[in-house]
Design a protein around this motif. Structure first.
Motif: not given
Length: 167
Positions: A16-19, A47-49, A59-61, A66-69
Motif C-alpha cells: 500500500l505504501l508503494r502504491q 459497518p462502522l469502519l 484505506n478501506l482494505p 486490521v479489523n478482521y485480525l
C-alpha cells in the motif's frame, strides 16, 4: 508465526505504501481498524469502519484487514470493557463468564441482546472512554513506523528500479 505476520500484514501494508498511500493516511487506517475493531459489541465494527473509511477517505482494505485480525482481541476484551463501563456508571458487577455468554448466544442473537443489554451498554461506555485515546495512541505509534517503511521502500525502488513491487 513470523512468516504469517509478514505475508498477511507486513507485505500488504508495504505494498500500500508503494502504491502511494501516505504513511499518515495508512497510520490512521490501521489505528481506526484496530481501535474500532475491538469495539465490544459484536457486528458493529465492520459497518462502522466502512463508514469511517469512506467519510475520512482512509484505506478501506487496510482498515478491514486490521479489523478482521483484531477479532480475537475484541472477544477477549468484552468483559474488561463491561467492567470499565460498570465502574464508570457505578453499576454493580454482573456475574459474567465466557461460558455463560456462549450459552446465551446459542439461544439466539435477539435473546442474547435482551439478556445482556446492561452488559452491552456498559461495554460500549467503557470503549467510548478508552477507544478514542487508544486510536490516537495507535496513530502516534504507527506513523513513525510507516514513515520509515515508506522511506525504505522508496530507497529500495531507487536502488533497483527493476525490482518487483511485491518483495
Amino acid at each position: 508465526m513470523g512468516d504469517f505476520l509478514r505475508r498477511r500484514i507486513v507485505t500488504p501494508i508495504v505494498a500500500l505504501l508503494r502504491q502511494g498511500i501516505s504513511p499518515d493516511r495508512l497510520a490512521w487506517s490501521l489505528a481506526f481498524g484496530l481501535g474500532v475493531g475491538i469495539f465490544p459489541v459484536l457486528g458493529v465494527s465492520t459497518p462502522l469502519l466502512t463508514l469511517i473509511a469512506i467519510s475520512m477517505r482512509l484505506n478501506l482494505p487496510a482498515i478491514q484487514l486490521v479489523n478482521y485480525l483484531a477479532s480475537p482481541l475484541q472477544l477477549l476484551l468484552i468483559i474488561p470493557f463491561v467492567r470499565v463501563g460498570e465502574w464508570l456508571v457505578g453499576a454493580p458487577r454482573q456475574p459474567l463468564t465466557v461460558s455463560a455468554g456462549l450459552e446465551i448466544l446459542a439461544e439466539g442473537a435477539w435473546q442474547a441482546i435482551v439478556v445482556l443489554w446492561d452488559a452491552i451498554v456498559h461495554a460500549a461506555i467503557g470503549w467510548i472512554v478508552i477507544g478514542p485515546v487508544l486510536i490516537l495512541a495507535l496513530h502516534r505509534i504507527f506513523l513513525p513506523l510507516l514513515t520509515r517503511a515508506a522511506a525504505r521502500a522508496a530507497n529500495q525502488k531507487r536502488a533497483d528500479p527493476n525490482r518487483p513491487e511485491s518483495s
